[in-house]
Design a protein around this motif. Structure first.
Motif, PDB file in Angstrom:
ATOM      1  N   ALA A  74       0.830  -1.202   0.000  1.00 17.29           N
ATOM      2  CA  ALA A  74       0.000   0.000   0.000  1.00 17.29           C
ATOM      3  C   ALA A  74       0.863   1.250   0.000  1.00 17.29           C
ATOM      4  O   ALA A  74       0.379   2.344  -0.242  1.00 17.29           O
ATOM      5  N   SER A  75       2.150   1.078   0.257  1.00 13.00           N
ATOM      6  CA  SER A  75       3.032   2.247   0.303  1.00 13.00           C
ATOM      7  C   SER A  75       3.923   2.328  -0.941  1.00 13.00           C
ATOM      8  O   SER A  75       4.859   3.114  -0.981  1.00 13.00           O
ATOM      9  N   ARG A  76       3.619   1.488  -1.943  1.00 14.24           N
ATOM     10  CA  ARG A  76       4.452   1.513  -3.156  1.00 14.24           C
ATOM     11  C   ARG A  76       3.724   2.233  -4.284  1.00 14.24           C
ATOM     12  O   ARG A  76       2.509   2.292  -4.319  1.00 14.24           O
ATOM     13  N   SER A  77       4.504   2.768  -5.212  1.00 15.63           N
ATOM     14  CA  SER A  77       3.884   3.495  -6.321  1.00 15.63           C
ATOM     15  C   SER A  77       3.319   2.509  -7.325  1.00 15.63           C
ATOM     16  O   SER A  77       3.719   1.349  -7.396  1.00 15.63           O
ATOM     17  N   ARG A  78       2.373   3.010  -8.078  1.00 14.41           N
ATOM     18  CA  ARG A  78       1.733   2.218  -9.109  1.00 14.41           C
ATOM     19  C   ARG A  78       2.765   1.603 -10.063  1.00 14.41           C
ATOM     20  O   ARG A  78       2.706   0.426 -10.392  1.00 14.41           O
ATOM     21  N   ALA A  79       3.732   2.439 -10.469  1.00 17.71           N
ATOM     22  CA  ALA A  79       4.719   1.971 -11.431  1.00 17.71           C
ATOM     23  C   ALA A  79       5.589   0.868 -10.825  1.00 17.71           C
ATOM     24  O   ALA A  79       5.885  -0.141 -11.460  1.00 17.71           O
TER      25      ALA A  79
ATOM     26  N   ASP B  81      -4.342   0.902 -10.934  1.00 16.31           N
ATOM     27  CA  ASP B  81      -3.470   1.442  -9.903  1.00 16.31           C
ATOM     28  C   ASP B  81      -3.497   0.510  -8.703  1.00 16.31           C
ATOM     29  O   ASP B  81      -4.327   0.619  -7.824  1.00 16.31           O
ATOM     30  N   MET B  82      -2.549  -0.427  -8.687  1.00 14.87           N
ATOM     31  CA  MET B  82      -2.532  -1.422  -7.616  1.00 14.87           C
ATOM     32  C   MET B  82      -2.284  -0.770  -6.260  1.00 14.87           C
ATOM     33  O   MET B  82      -2.699  -1.296  -5.239  1.00 14.87           O
ATOM     34  N   GLY B  83      -1.602   0.377  -6.245  1.00 17.84           N
ATOM     35  CA  GLY B  83      -1.388   1.079  -4.983  1.00 17.84           C
ATOM     36  C   GLY B  83      -2.712   1.403  -4.319  1.00 17.84           C
ATOM     37  O   GLY B  83      -2.896   1.206  -3.117  1.00 17.84           O
ATOM     38  N   GLN B  84      -3.662   1.868  -5.119  1.00 22.40           N
ATOM     39  CA  GLN B  84      -4.985   2.191  -4.574  1.00 22.40           C
ATOM     40  C   GLN B  84      -5.731   0.934  -4.149  1.00 22.40           C
ATOM     41  O   GLN B  84      -6.470   0.943  -3.169  1.00 22.40           O
TER      42      GLN B  84
END
Lengths: 306, 467, 295
Positions: free
Chosen positions: C49-54, C258-261
């Motif tokens: 959850a703390s990583r960027s989408r990319a 957007d896997m982060g979201q």
């Protein structure tokens, strides 16, 4: 005098009925009426078809004949049973071990309270969120495969496709069920073990029995009623398995329909365009299976009290 | 080939209708269409628009998301509304407002799991007030029937007014030869290819050269072989090409209440199996393909205009420079024409505000000024041949992601060839389930027969009564 | 000091019996490993959850958190296709309402059986026990049909009101009363002239507080996590609860870009429960054993 008193008692006791009114009215409206209508629909050919409904036409027991002569009911029952077993075997083994440790006064595990809190935690997690998490973690492009590649367990660029194999898909479902329920089972078994007469253990100790012997010869046999209770209630719970495989496979029961459970089957028939006939018949079948299992629990529980 | 010929004939017919329309306009525009043969774009018996009258006081509109609702508030003259603030503090267009003296109410139900269709079904069954409703192509046929929607002619809309629309957008909402709806947009799609890989393997990234190399499926597979030899995937997933084949079927999914597998779908199955076995593409989820958008791993994908911004990883704020950000994609039509997406407006058969409904359909889908705004302010591809031709030659409409290439020319050429005359109301289930089942066949998890049996069983579960 | 001596003695004794220390070490190691197995998923969830989408799209495994936690949170909050706050609010209303009604009326029903003697008491009690194991799923079909007939689909009513009749909670309350609520207290209140309903509200309810707390938590969590019934009843976007929004994440493919979201959304769905649980874990773990074993 006694006449007056009796009258007064009766007038108190009418409150027993009054206080039960909310329960029974609610039950009647929200549970019993739906239950009866569900069963009723099982005898009709009746389904929604876009903007029109087909039926209801009386169909006798043809819905049941179709259910039992078709392959699906058997297939989905087996799916459900297999995934339950995959989760239950480690669950009961681990729970027995942990229960024995937690209830063993001589072992005096200092952090026992902390352990209990942690192992019970997964039971409270939203199953759908937990499944979504597992789906993303075990995805072809997810971090678990990233780890496997980094450790050279699978070649770079060729992830292990967990959701493409029957065994790995079912195992993931079973594993999640294990994680979510072993804490609960541990605590139940532990309570059961604490209820065993301590003098038996002391006697065994005097006789020089090893902990393993004590476990197999004393704990397990005396625990039998509660074990049966745990097995059957877990099986009833297993029959209701839905959230995990539904979210994990997006309702498709992939691969090759090997993770579709009975309740997913029911859900397919009652969400979207409702098929009242098939859904009703299936509900009756589920009701009967649960009923039989519940009777066993009831028998075991009342036996114990005697 | 036959298909293409048919399409050409159809569009010729359209041009003829257009010319005929122009001539007739001078004479009597409110008379019923006099062309004897049924061509797409027949509004049916046209009533005099002046005779239409409103009797209700509320205009109820069924939608599944904000898109068209927001267009309505922005471009429909005479609307009155106040923006609302949602829980997250964003300003939004409201669900209720006024149009002239009429109260406007949007009934919004999301389309996931068929919930939107369910809301339409319930409204129709209960006879609830439903003046306007939106539909998608996948299930349009279910609602574009007599007694559910109104033929456009009954709204006083003439064939001449409709002649500038693309034929496929009209086929989607045509039943028994009569038009029951209208759309402002087209969603023509094409083959989006990686320019660098094209240069390396095909010697050029010029759209015409690439198009020539993949002009039919045999050539497409040939190129796939070359890509494999050069170390690239042809497409990220087997399902990437599915939509192209399913848009080009010539028989419907259900014939005489029996499931029918069209030759075009069979062709997709055979080709995909060969490509998966040859490791020219992969099985799996169509959407989970970011690899193809960030690294030079994959030659092409198939998609419409909205695919560029939405799916191809165009996000300058993150720390990975995707191919899209470098303008590294090119666009050509690909082996066959196809489209993806689209929204149609229909008028409920029991509307009590027929005059306003007619107004809304005309303004929002046929008015050239509104269409222009939708293109220029909302990045829509408009459903007007005339405007599409203008935009195709307008250098201002080059696309950054495509390295400056103007996609309009290719999309409008493409949608001119689409023929979707054999759609059924349950296409969505069939298309979903055949892909799911066949993916397991491509994987070697199931034999073809088992995969097909699974497809049949799943579809029958959703569409009871099929043989 | 005497205690220490006693412990010393105890420990000496253990040395004599032998092996117990070794067993304790083994038990602790195994337990720590099992706890890690339980917790690692939540740690991975937090990391992702703390990583960027990319970064997430690269599919690599990370041990340490990234610095996109708040950006992901912000993006999720401003994602127009996911009404997360609304979903959370809906979940809270439904779960809260369910917990209140369920505990209050279950206590009332249990009290009726516990405190009064009436002709049908035995029959009614047995009936409640019998219906205890009927899963809600088997009547779901008739339930949706009935809710449509009375126009309650897409409202919270069918998700809250039925909890008034909760046999399991009833049974727990009954067990608890059997062991802690002497009937003499009720009789004393009667002599003081307190009405029956008043007695229940002012005397019995407060005495049942510990049991009510435990069951309130269980009911709340159960309702918070429930997916099956709400998914059948709730249709419009503004009424959906968190589990339905999660399921939507799974099925609406475009939302997964957007896997982060996505990870952030999962985190927000389970985080409140974890906090409440850790705060009240003492009651909960105790409550499990209390409620179930006596049966």
């Amino acid at each position: 005098m006694s006449q007056v008193k009796k009258g007064k008692v009766v007038s108190f006791n009418k409150w027993g009925y009054i206080f039960l009114i909310p329960f029974f009215v609610t039950y009647l409206f929200f549970q019993l009426v739906p239950l009866v209508t569900t069963f009723y629909y099982g005898f009709f050919e009746y389904y929604e078809k876009g903007i029109k409904d087909y039926g209801p036409y009386f169909y006798g027991i043809k819905n049941y004949i179709a259910l039992f002569s078709g392959k699906l009911l058997l297939k989905y029952s087996l799916n459900t049973l297999i995934m339950w077993i995959i989760g239950f075997i480690p669950q009961i083994a681990v729970s027995l071990l942990l229960g024995a440790w937690f209830s063993d006064a001589r072992l005096r595990l200092k952090a026992a309270a902390v352990y209990k809190v942690i192992i019970y935690l997964p039971n409270l997690i939203m199953a759908s969120a937990f499944s979504m998490l597992f789906f993303t973690l075990f995805d072809d492009n997810g971090p678990v495969n990233g780890l496997l590649m980094a450790l050279n367990i699978v070649p770079e660029g060729e992830p292990f496709r967990f959701f493409r194999y029957t065994l790995s898909s079912r195992s993931l479902v079973g594993f999640m069920n294990f994680l979510m329920w072993f804490g609960n089972t541990t605590i139940l078994l532990m309570a059961g073990m604490l209820g065993i007469d301590q003098s038996l253990y002391e006697a065994a100790e005097v006789d020089g029995a090893t902990p393993t012997q004590v476990f197999w010869r004393i704990t397990l046999p005396l625990l039998r009623p509660i074990l049966v209770y745990v097995v059957i209630t877990s099986l009833i719970g297993g029959l209701q398995m839905f959230d995990v495989p539904q979210i994990l496979t997006n309702g498709a029961g992939t691969p090759a329909d090997s993770t579709t459970t009975l309740i997913m089957f029911l859900n397919n028939n009652i969400s979207g365009n409702v098929n009242y006939g098939v859904g009703g018949a299936l509900s009756v079948v589920l009701f009967i299976i649960t009923g039989v299992l519940s009777m066993i629990v009831y028998k075991v529980s009342t036996q114990k009290e005697d | 080939m036959k298909k293409k010929l048919l399409s050409v004939l159809l569009s010729t017919a359209m041009v003829a209708a257009l010319l005929a329309g122009c001539n007739k306009k001078a004479e009597e525009s409110t008379q019923p269409s006099e062309t004897g043969s049924i061509v797409p774009g027949d509004a049916g018996n046209v009533v005099d628009v002046e005779t239409l009258e409103d009797t209700g006081d509320t205009l109820t509109i069924y939608v599944w998301n904000d898109e068209w609702k927001d267009f309505f508030w922005q471009y429909m003259p005479g609307v009155d509304y106040t923006k609302v603030t949602d829980e997250d503090g964003n300003e939004k267009f409201p669900l209720e407002g006024k149009l002239g003296d009429l109260k406007v109410v949007f009934k919004q139900t999301p389309s996931t799991d068929g919930a939107y269709q369910k809301s339409l079904d319930d409204a129709i069954k209960n006879g609830d007030d439903m003046d306007l409703f939106l539909v998608e192509a996948d299930y349009a046929k279910k609602y574009t029937i007599d007694g559910v929607a109104l033929p456009l002619g009954e709204l006083g809309i003439t064939n001449e007014e409709l002649a500038d629309q693309f034929a496929y957008t009209q086929q989607v909402v045509t039943s028994d030869g009569v038009l029951y709806g209208s759309s402002w947009q087209t969603c023509g799609a094409g083959m989006i290819y990686n320019r660098e890989i094209a240069k390396e393997v095909l010697g050029s990234d010029d759209p015409d050269t690439v198009q020539a190399a993949v002009s039919d499926w045999d050539k497409f597979e040939e190129v796939a072989g070359k890509m494999k030899d050069a170390g690239y995937l042809m497409t990220p997933r087997a399902s990437t090409t599915y939509r192209v084949f399913s848009n080009n079927v010539s028989t419907p999914w259900v014939v005489d209440n029996k499931i029918n597998l069209d030759e075009s779908i069979k062709k997709w199955i055979d080709m995909s199996k060969r490509m998966v076995d040859a490791k020219q593409t992969k099985t799996g989820d169509l959407w989970n393909t970011e690899d193809a958008f960030n690294k030079n791993t994959t030659f092409c994908v198939f998609g419409p205009a909205w695919y560029f911004n939405f799916c191809m990883g165009y996000d300058e704020s993150d720390d990975v420079e995707s191919i899209a950000e470098k303008g590294g994609w090119g666009l050509c039509q690909g082996p066959q024409a196809h489209y993806w997406g689209g929204t149609w407006i229909c008028v409920g058969a029991n509307t009590d505000n027929i005059k306003t409904c007619s107004d809304v359909v005309k303004t929002m889908t046929l008015d050239k000024d509104v269409l222009k705004k939708l293109v220029e302010e909302q990045s829509q591809d408009c459903n007007s041949k005339e405007l599409a031709a203008q935009y195709a030659n307008d250098p201002n409409f080059g696309n950054k992601i495509l390295g400056g290439q103007n996609p309009y020319a290719i999309f409008s050429k493409c949608i001119d060839q689409i023929d979707v005359s054999v759609m059924t109301e349950n296409d969505q289930y069939f298309n979903e389930q055949i892909q799911l089942a066949m993916d397991e066949y491509f994987d070697g998890k199931l034999s073809y027969d088992d995969a097909y049996a699974q497809f049949e069983q799943k579809v029958k579960e959703k569409v009871p009564g099929l043989q | 000091m005497g205690k220490d001596n006693a412990m010393q003695l105890q420990m000496d004794k253990e040395k004599v019996t032998g092996g117990i220390r070794a067993r304790r070490v083994v038990a602790n190691i195994v337990l720590v490993l099992i706890c890690l197995l339980c917790l690692i998923w939540f740690y991975l969830l937090f990391i992702n959850a703390s990583r960027s989408r990319a970064d997430l799209s690269m599919g690599s495994f990370r041990v340490l958190p990234g610095n996109y936690f708040f950006k992901n949170f912000y993006n999720l909050m401003h994602n127009s296709s996911l009404t997360i706050w609304r979903g959370m609010l809906n979940s809270i209303i439904i779960s809260g309402g369910t917990a209140v009604l369920c505990t209050y009326f279950s206590t009332l029903s249990a009290y009726a059986i516990h405190a009064y003697d009436f002709k049908l008491k035995g029959v009614l009690f047995t009936f409640i026990l019998l219906i205890m194991t009927i899963p809600t799923q088997v009547s779901a079909l008739g339930f949706i049909k009935l809710m449509r007939v009375v126009h309650l689909t897409d409202t919270f009513v069918p998700l809250i009101l039925p909890s008034i009749a909760a046999p399991v909670t009833f049974f727990y309350m009954k067990q608890y009363m059997d062991s802690t609520l002497p009937i003499q207290i009720v009789e004393a209140a009667r002599i003081d002239g307190s009405g029956e309903f008043r007695t229940f509200n002012t005397i019995v309810l407060p005495m049942m507080k510990p049991a009510i707390a435990v069951q309130a938590i269980f009911t709340f969590v159960g309702s918070w996590n429930n997916y099956f019934t709400p998914a059948l009843i709730l249709k419009s976007e503004e009424n959906k609860t968190l589990p339905i929004l999660i399921a939507k994440l799974r099925s609406a493919d475009f939302l997964k870009f957007d896997m982060g979201q996505v990870y952030m959304m999962i985190l927000l769905s389970i985080f409140p429960v974890i906090v409440v649980y850790l705060a009240l874990s003492k009651f909960i773990v105790g409550g499990v054993a209390l409620g179930s074993v006596k049966g």
